[in-house]
Write an enzyme that holds these catalytic residues in place. Sequence first.
Site, PDB file in Angstrom:
ATOM      1  N   LYS A  41       1.005  -1.304  -0.266  1.00 52.49           N
ATOM      2  CA  LYS A  41       0.005   0.086   0.058  1.00 52.49           C
ATOM      3  C   LYS A  41       1.009   1.460  -0.074  1.00 52.49           C
ATOM      4  O   LYS A  41       2.096   1.073   0.238  1.00 52.49           O
ATOM      5  CB  LYS A  41      -0.892  -0.032   1.134  1.00 52.49           C
ATOM      6  CG  LYS A  41      -0.156   0.032   2.597  1.00 52.49           C
ATOM      7  CD  LYS A  41      -1.035  -0.314   3.647  1.00 52.49           C
ATOM      8  CE  LYS A  41      -0.313  -0.199   5.113  1.00 52.49           C
ATOM      9  NZ  LYS A  41      -0.961  -0.781   6.167  1.00 52.49           N
ATOM     10  N   TYR A 270      15.895  31.193   1.492  1.00 54.23           N
ATOM     11  CA  TYR A 270      14.763  31.871   1.881  1.00 54.23           C
ATOM     12  C   TYR A 270      15.091  32.198   3.368  1.00 54.23           C
ATOM     13  O   TYR A 270      15.484  31.390   4.277  1.00 54.23           O
ATOM     14  CB  TYR A 270      13.404  31.155   1.734  1.00 54.23           C
ATOM     15  CG  TYR A 270      12.854  30.973   0.479  1.00 54.23           C
ATOM     16  CD1 TYR A 270      12.562  32.036  -0.394  1.00 54.23           C
ATOM     17  CD2 TYR A 270      12.468  29.789  -0.109  1.00 54.23           C
ATOM     18  CE1 TYR A 270      12.073  31.899  -1.588  1.00 54.23           C
ATOM     19  CE2 TYR A 270      12.130  29.563  -1.672  1.00 54.23           C
ATOM     20  CZ  TYR A 270      11.919  30.642  -2.024  1.00 54.23           C
ATOM     21  OH  TYR A 270      11.379  30.546  -3.289  1.00 54.23           O
TER      22      TYR A 270
HETATM   23  C1  LIG Z   1      -0.451  -1.406   6.846  1.00 57.25           C
HETATM   24  C2  LIG Z   1      -0.571  -2.572   7.569  1.00 57.25           C
HETATM   25  C3  LIG Z   1       0.100  -3.757   7.845  1.00 57.25           C
HETATM   26  C4  LIG Z   1       1.607  -3.638   7.778  1.00 57.25           C
HETATM   27  O1  LIG Z   1       2.164  -2.784   8.945  1.00 57.25           O
HETATM   28  P1  LIG Z   1       3.504  -2.820   9.295  1.00 57.25           P
HETATM   29  O2  LIG Z   1       3.727  -2.355  10.502  1.00 57.25           O
HETATM   30  O3  LIG Z   1       4.076  -2.004   8.218  1.00 57.25           O
HETATM   31  O4  LIG Z   1       4.234  -4.274   9.415  1.00 57.25           O
HETATM   32  C5  LIG Z   1      -0.371  -4.967   8.299  1.00 57.25           C
HETATM   33  N1  LIG Z   1      -1.752  -4.971   8.462  1.00 57.25           N
HETATM   34  C6  LIG Z   1      -2.749  -4.246   7.857  1.00 57.25           C
HETATM   35  C7  LIG Z   1      -4.199  -4.363   7.974  1.00 57.25           C
HETATM   36  C8  LIG Z   1      -2.107  -2.895   7.546  1.00 57.25           C
HETATM   37  O5  LIG Z   1      -2.917  -2.022   7.366  1.00 57.25           O
END
Ligand SMILES: *Cc1c(COP(=O)(O)O)cnc(C)c1O
Length: 376
Positions: A41, A270
């Site tokens: 993601k 800046y």
């Molecule tokens: C993002 C996510 C993960 C992964 O989490 P990490 O801390 O990066 O390992 C696992 N499960 C769900 C439902 C997530 O949204």
Amino acid sequence: MDNIPYAHPAWIEIDTKQLRQNLRIMRQHIGEHPKLLFPVKANAYGHGLVPTAQHTADLVDYFGVSCLQEGALLREAGIHNPILVMGAIHAQQIPALAQYNLEVTISSLYKAKLLVEKGVQEQITDPIKVHLEIDSGMNRTGLRISTAPAVIDYIKGSPSLDLVGIYSHFATAATPGDPFFAEQSATFLQFLHQQRLIDDPSILCHFANSAAVACHPETHLDMVRPGLLSYGYYPREDLPNALREIKPCFAVKARVSYFKTIMMGHGVSYNHSYKAKKQSRILTIPLGYGDGYRRSLSNKSTVILKGKHYPVIGDICMDQFMVDIGDDSGYVGDVVTIIGKEQDASITMEQISDTCDTIPYEILCGFNERLPRIFT
Ligand SMILES: *Cc1c(COP(=O)(O)O)cnc(C)c1O
């Protein structure tokens, strides 16, 4: 670096070999039984969604995305692994979710009914694969345990839905010894046992994020979902030794775009937040907060040039920032490392996120599409 799209002078380098090695180490750590879902993601935590998936598809069982859009991009790119959409789905997305053969998260009876209704309306023929999300204490999304059995019965009784998974998500796994972790863990595991889901071979029970995968094997169940750790960052410090060969695979680099000498006392960028303490050579780097290199790093970070650190000076601009190299040499076209390793010098993601008072996740996701991702 001949393959930089449009020869853009700043880029992110992904060490494909290290990324694959990380996933192999992860696989070895979890053993034979659990499947490995690789969360990609948010543009694969900034690494580049499609190329990251393409370079790892043979090493993982599932990909995890947060929304339809990300899943569709993977399918359009020819990814065939099962893909779980972990975020909420919306009514208008249901036909496309089905068309792309994405597995969806259900966290209410309402959403389950919506899937069934839309399935009829849109004449979706194959059952939609669903994972039921249980809220065991994160209080974000997910069904309460008390209402879950009725929803399970509803899904099982709906021919257009195929219950393939049931999962929950930890709120405090990154804090060693946190008492709420044990409570959450017990809540979900007890539920899985009571409902006899734990020994149902047709349903994947999954729970563990990076921190739990690393330190709590009792939560591995049928599938694990390590994101951050797979990319090479440690969610907590007390990792087992076997996982310490997992390393980052992400570097930010750029070519010097400009060079000038400034006089003692002259201000840079800046607001002139930096004034030269002596006559000094200044390099301009074509990367800024418009790419995701945070402005709060102004006057606080360094870059590496030919194995040596030099300070980032003055306010970081949208598209560029300056570096003071004193009397040393550095010229237009030289490559600097902004995050990553060069010779014996390194600038870690954790140093950057600490300076910005945030977590590595946020810095990683903050690097946007302007920077090409180069898979080496
Ligand atoms: C993002 C996510 C993960 C992964 O989490 P990490 O801390 O990066 O390992 C696992 N499960 C769900 C439902 C997530 O949204």
